[in-house]
Motif scaffolding. Structure first.
Motif, short mmCIF file in Angstrom:
data_model
loop_
_atom_site.label_atom_id
_atom_site.label_comp_id
_atom_site.label_asym_id
_atom_site.label_seq_id
_atom_site.Cartn_x
_atom_site.Cartn_y
_atom_site.Cartn_z
N ALA A 1 -1.65 5.40 3.78
CA ALA A 1 -0.94 5.61 2.51
C ALA A 1 -1.77 6.47 1.56
O ALA A 1 -1.24 7.36 0.90
CB ALA A 1 -0.62 4.26 1.86
N LEU A 2 -3.07 6.21 1.48
CA LEU A 2 -3.93 7.00 0.60
C LEU A 2 -4.02 8.45 1.06
O LEU A 2 -3.93 9.37 0.25
CB LEU A 2 -5.32 6.37 0.51
N ASN A 3 -4.18 8.67 2.35
CA ASN A 3 -4.22 10.03 2.88
C ASN A 3 -2.92 10.78 2.58
O ASN A 3 -2.94 11.96 2.23
CB ASN A 3 -4.47 10.02 4.39
N PHE A 4 -1.79 10.08 2.71
CA PHE A 4 -0.51 10.72 2.42
C PHE A 4 -0.41 11.10 0.94
O PHE A 4 0.04 12.19 0.61
CB PHE A 4 0.65 9.80 2.81
N LEU B 1 -6.46 1.18 -4.66
CA LEU B 1 -6.76 -0.20 -5.05
C LEU B 1 -6.34 -1.21 -3.98
O LEU B 1 -7.12 -2.11 -3.64
CB LEU B 1 -6.08 -0.54 -6.38
N VAL B 2 -5.14 -1.06 -3.47
CA VAL B 2 -4.67 -1.99 -2.44
C VAL B 2 -5.58 -1.92 -1.22
O VAL B 2 -5.99 -2.95 -0.68
CB VAL B 2 -3.20 -1.71 -2.05
N TRP B 3 -5.92 -0.72 -0.81
CA TRP B 3 -6.76 -0.56 0.37
C TRP B 3 -8.15 -1.14 0.13
O TRP B 3 -8.66 -1.88 0.97
CB TRP B 3 -6.85 0.92 0.75
N GLN B 4 -8.77 -0.83 -0.99
CA GLN B 4 -10.13 -1.31 -1.26
C GLN B 4 -10.19 -2.84 -1.43
O GLN B 4 -11.15 -3.46 -1.00
CB GLN B 4 -10.71 -0.64 -2.51
N LEU B 5 -9.17 -3.41 -2.03
CA LEU B 5 -9.19 -4.85 -2.27
C LEU B 5 -8.82 -5.67 -1.05
O LEU B 5 -9.27 -6.81 -0.90
CB LEU B 5 -8.24 -5.19 -3.43
N LYS B 6 -8.02 -5.13 -0.15
CA LYS B 6 -7.49 -5.93 0.96
C LYS B 6 -7.90 -5.46 2.35
O LYS B 6 -7.52 -6.08 3.33
CB LYS B 6 -5.95 -5.95 0.89
N LYS B 7 -8.67 -4.39 2.46
CA LYS B 7 -8.96 -3.81 3.78
C LYS B 7 -9.74 -4.74 4.69
O LYS B 7 -9.63 -4.67 5.90
CB LYS B 7 -9.68 -2.47 3.63
N ASP B 8 -10.53 -5.63 4.13
CA ASP B 8 -11.34 -6.53 4.95
C ASP B 8 -10.57 -7.74 5.45
O ASP B 8 -11.06 -8.47 6.31
CB ASP B 8 -12.57 -6.99 4.15
N GLN B 9 -9.37 -7.96 4.93
CA GLN B 9 -8.60 -9.13 5.34
C GLN B 9 -7.93 -8.96 6.69
O GLN B 9 -7.77 -9.94 7.42
CB GLN B 9 -7.53 -9.45 4.29
N ALA C 1 0.84 -1.21 0.00
CA ALA C 1 0.00 0.00 0.00
C ALA C 1 0.87 1.25 0.00
O ALA C 1 0.59 2.21 -0.72
CB ALA C 1 -0.94 0.00 1.20
N HIS C 2 1.93 1.24 0.79
CA HIS C 2 2.83 2.39 0.84
C HIS C 2 3.65 2.52 -0.44
O HIS C 2 3.81 3.61 -0.97
CB HIS C 2 3.75 2.31 2.05
N LEU C 3 4.17 1.41 -0.93
CA LEU C 3 5.02 1.45 -2.12
C LEU C 3 4.24 1.71 -3.40
O LEU C 3 4.82 2.14 -4.40
CB LEU C 3 5.81 0.14 -2.24
N SER C 4 2.94 1.45 -3.38
CA SER C 4 2.14 1.65 -4.59
C SER C 4 2.05 3.13 -4.97
O SER C 4 1.65 3.46 -6.09
CB SER C 4 0.75 1.05 -4.43
N GLY C 5 2.45 4.02 -4.09
CA GLY C 5 2.51 5.43 -4.41
C GLY C 5 3.50 5.73 -5.52
O GLY C 5 3.39 6.74 -6.22
N PHE C 6 4.46 4.84 -5.73
CA PHE C 6 5.44 5.02 -6.80
C PHE C 6 4.83 4.79 -8.18
O PHE C 6 5.49 5.06 -9.19
CB PHE C 6 6.64 4.10 -6.61
N LEU C 7 3.59 4.29 -8.25
CA LEU C 7 2.93 4.14 -9.55
C LEU C 7 2.75 5.49 -10.24
O LEU C 7 2.59 5.54 -11.45
CB LEU C 7 1.57 3.46 -9.39
N GLY C 8 2.78 6.56 -9.48
CA GLY C 8 2.68 7.90 -10.05
C GLY C 8 3.83 8.22 -10.98
O GLY C 8 3.73 9.10 -11.83
#
Length: 125
Positions: free
Chosen positions: A64-67, A45-53, A25-32
């Motif tokens: 990570a999304l807020n940052f 995407l990472v948060w929405q797909l995995k948050k319930d696990q 989730a943190h490293l996915s920010g590099f997709l920018g």
């Protein structure tokens, strides 16, 4: 002789799967760096797909999304300030700071420690 304190396993740490996804989730920010708005889409995407696990993934995904939202707003402000040339210097401060903080956050998440970004506007609760 082994000391009993050394054999105790820390059960408060999240599992390896949760730590891995929190790190992603943190490293996915590099997709920018690859696609426009990737720094926002990746953590979302990472948060929405995995948050319930796991609650750890939910917490670190939101962080990570807020940052990334905060970095995007700071970048937008720097672009506006480029009219008076101070934005050219500030954009480099934002970029270098964001890279360093994302790496630190990914390392901490991989260790199972919840990381809180400094200077972050926490929109998503």
């Amino acid at each position: 002789m082994i000391d009993e304190a050394q054999t105790v396993v820390d059960t408060d740490l999240p599992g390896p799967e949760a730590r891995k996804w929190a790190m992603f989730a943190h490293l996915s920010g590099f997709l920018g760096c690859l696609i426009p708005f990737g720094s926002l889409i990746g953590p979302l995407l990472v948060w929405q797909l995995k948050k319930d696990q796991d609650p750890f993934i939910d917490d670190q995904g939101k962080e990570a999304l807020n940052f990334q939202i905060s970095v995007a707003l700071a970048g937008l402000l720097c672009v506006l300030l480029m009219v008076v040339f101070i934005g050219i210097l500030l954009i480099w401060v934002v970029i270098i700071g964001a890279v360093i903080l994302m790496i630190i956050a990914a390392i901490k998440a991989n260790e199972g420690k919840a990381y809180r970004y400094p200077f972050c506007w926490r929109i998503i609760k």
